[in-house]
Write a protein that holds these residues in place. Structure first.
Motif, PDB file in Angstrom:
ATOM      1  N   ASP A 219     -64.935 -56.585  -6.189  1.00 35.58           N
ATOM      2  CA  ASP A 219     -64.955 -57.200  -4.834  1.00 35.58           C
ATOM      3  C   ASP A 219     -63.490 -57.846  -4.739  1.00 35.58           C
ATOM      4  N   ALA A 220     -62.389 -57.162  -4.508  1.00 36.35           N
ATOM      5  CA  ALA A 220     -60.988 -57.666  -4.556  1.00 36.35           C
ATOM      6  C   ALA A 220     -60.613 -58.375  -3.258  1.00 36.35           C
ATOM      7  N   VAL A 221     -59.844 -59.219  -3.283  1.00 34.72           N
ATOM      8  CA  VAL A 221     -59.113 -59.846  -2.126  1.00 34.72           C
ATOM      9  C   VAL A 221     -57.452 -59.868  -2.376  1.00 34.72           C
ATOM     10  N   GLY A 222     -57.106 -59.317  -1.282  1.00 38.73           N
ATOM     11  CA  GLY A 222     -55.497 -59.507  -1.490  1.00 38.73           C
ATOM     12  C   GLY A 222     -54.816 -60.654  -0.908  1.00 38.73           C
ATOM     13  N   LEU A 223     -53.803 -61.057  -1.500  1.00 37.67           N
ATOM     14  CA  LEU A 223     -53.087 -62.137  -1.142  1.00 37.67           C
ATOM     15  C   LEU A 223     -51.696 -62.137  -1.454  1.00 37.67           C
ATOM     16  N   SER A 224     -50.789 -62.352  -0.644  1.00 32.58           N
ATOM     17  CA  SER A 224     -49.361 -62.789  -0.848  1.00 32.58           C
ATOM     18  C   SER A 224     -49.432 -64.218  -1.363  1.00 32.58           C
ATOM     19  N   GLY A 225     -48.063 -64.457  -2.115  1.00 32.06           N
ATOM     20  CA  GLY A 225     -47.856 -65.764  -2.553  1.00 32.06           C
ATOM     21  C   GLY A 225     -47.929 -66.811  -1.263  1.00 32.06           C
ATOM     22  N   VAL A 226     -47.738 -66.431  -0.033  1.00 34.73           N
ATOM     23  CA  VAL A 226     -47.677 -67.005   1.186  1.00 34.73           C
ATOM     24  C   VAL A 226     -49.101 -67.835   1.640  1.00 34.73           C
ATOM     25  N   ASP A 227     -50.025 -66.959   1.297  1.00 30.44           N
ATOM     26  CA  ASP A 227     -51.527 -67.012   1.622  1.00 30.44           C
ATOM     27  C   ASP A 227     -51.823 -68.465   0.883  1.00 30.44           C
ATOM     28  N   GLY A 228     -52.437 -69.381   1.706  1.00 33.11           N
ATOM     29  CA  GLY A 228     -52.955 -70.685   0.889  1.00 33.11           C
ATOM     30  C   GLY A 228     -51.925 -71.418   0.199  1.00 33.11           C
ATOM     31  N   LYS A 229     -50.590 -70.920   0.303  1.00 36.55           N
ATOM     32  CA  LYS A 229     -49.373 -71.476  -0.710  1.00 36.55           C
ATOM     33  C   LYS A 229     -49.631 -71.091  -2.076  1.00 36.55           C
ATOM     34  N   LEU A 230     -50.244 -70.114  -2.205  1.00 36.13           N
ATOM     35  CA  LEU A 230     -50.463 -69.441  -3.688  1.00 36.13           C
ATOM     36  C   LEU A 230     -49.451 -69.734  -4.663  1.00 36.13           C
ATOM     37  N   LEU A 231     -48.216 -69.249  -4.268  1.00 37.01           N
ATOM     38  CA  LEU A 231     -47.037 -69.415  -4.828  1.00 37.01           C
ATOM     39  C   LEU A 231     -46.166 -70.143  -3.969  1.00 37.01           C
ATOM     40  N   HIS A 232     -45.549 -71.445  -4.458  1.00 36.60           N
ATOM     41  CA  HIS A 232     -45.022 -72.372  -3.530  1.00 36.60           C
ATOM     42  C   HIS A 232     -43.696 -73.009  -4.190  1.00 36.60           C
TER      43      HIS A 232
END
Length: 282
Positions: free
Chosen positions: A96-109
């Motif tokens: 059950d994978a979820v795709g994220l960029s570093g922008v999403d939720g400020k995952l990478l900030h």
């Protein structure tokens, strides 16, 4: 154990084996983050669009793509496509994978770098208009919330770059993104690439460096790492320095590439080696 897997973006890398291994690890109850690159796909897309990429050399000798506004738009498009493909591949494996960029939720900030120092014709210059950034924070709460919900994050650049009071998507290196996430989670980092590991002689696959456990061996490793491997060693150092117990550089195309890497294949870099080198330098 938490494991961060970086799947390389080279043309010669087939992610199928890695995705199957991620499924096995998740079934065994491990928390896994998949991070992916895609620089060659960006280059291919720029070529199809008739856009000539610009490469620059930093004063330290690292060569990388200059990300102007037009290139950044292509970057976002390509990485979004690759992310969706990997998520779909994992879903097909029952993850059950979820795709994220570093922008999403400020995952990478972190801060945007709008200007970079470069070397042109042997002279140091400032080149402006860059859309890149330096990771300063990782949203660990977001990742742990996904783990708690039974989800496997699949993350990639771009990152959330702070530019005055505005947040912009900006480019950042995928290996170093994986390193930042691994460090924040105190996780083992596996960097998958298109060769077996790091070679003492880059032109001879018989010279695989199997492990780096002392400061002296770390210095030998840095001397051996050329080209793109230099970036992986830099990422490994950042991961280990930030809290990762171990980094493995291994072959993405091997049978069971992640499981075999965790079981001893590839080049294993240990936190003690980095600590030993840093202590010797003091």
């Amino acid at each position: 154990m938490t494991i961060v897997i970086k799947v390389g973006g080279a043309r010669a890398v087939d992610p199928a084996g890695a995705l199957a291994d991620v499924s096995s690890l998740v079934e065994d109850g491990e928390d896994v983050v998949v991070v992916h690159g895609g620089s060659t796909a960006v280059d291919d897309t720029l070529e199809r669009l008739g856009i000539e990429p610009t490469y620059v050399e930093t004063p330290s000798g690292v060569v990388g793509r200059f990300t102007d506004e037009e290139t950044m738009e292509v970057f976002e498009m390509v990485f979004g496509h690759l992310n969706t493909q990997l998520v779909a591949g994992l879903q097909s494996q029952g993850v059950d994978a979820v795709g994220l960029s570093g922008v999403d939720g400020k995952l990478l900030h972190g801060p945007r770098k709008s200007a970079v120092r470069v070397v042109e014709d042997g002279k140091k210059k400032i080149k402006r208009g860059d859309h890149s950034g330096t990771i300063r924070e990782v949203n660990v709460d977001l990742l742990e919330s996904l783990f708690d919900g039974g989800y496997t994050p699949v993350a990639s650049p771009p990152m959330a770059g702070k530019d005055d009071d505005e947040i912009l998507p900006v480019n950042t290196d995928a290996d170093r993104s994986a390193a930042a996430i691994a460090a924040a989670l105190d996780a083992t980092l596996v960097l998958l690439t298109d060769v077996e590991g790091i070679y003492a002689d880059p032109d001879d696959s018989e010279t695989l460096i199997e492990s780096v456990e002392t400061g002296e061996e770390w210095e030998d490793l840095e001397d051996a790492a050329e080209g793109f491997m230099g970036r992986k060693v830099m990422a490994a150092e950042e991961a280990l320095d930030g809290g990762s117990p171990e980094v493995v550089v291994a072959d993405a195309n091997a049978d069971e590439p992640i499981l075999s890497a965790l079981d001893g294949d590839g080049t294993h870099l240990l936190q003690d080696a980095l600590a030993d080198r840093e202590e010797a330098e003091q």
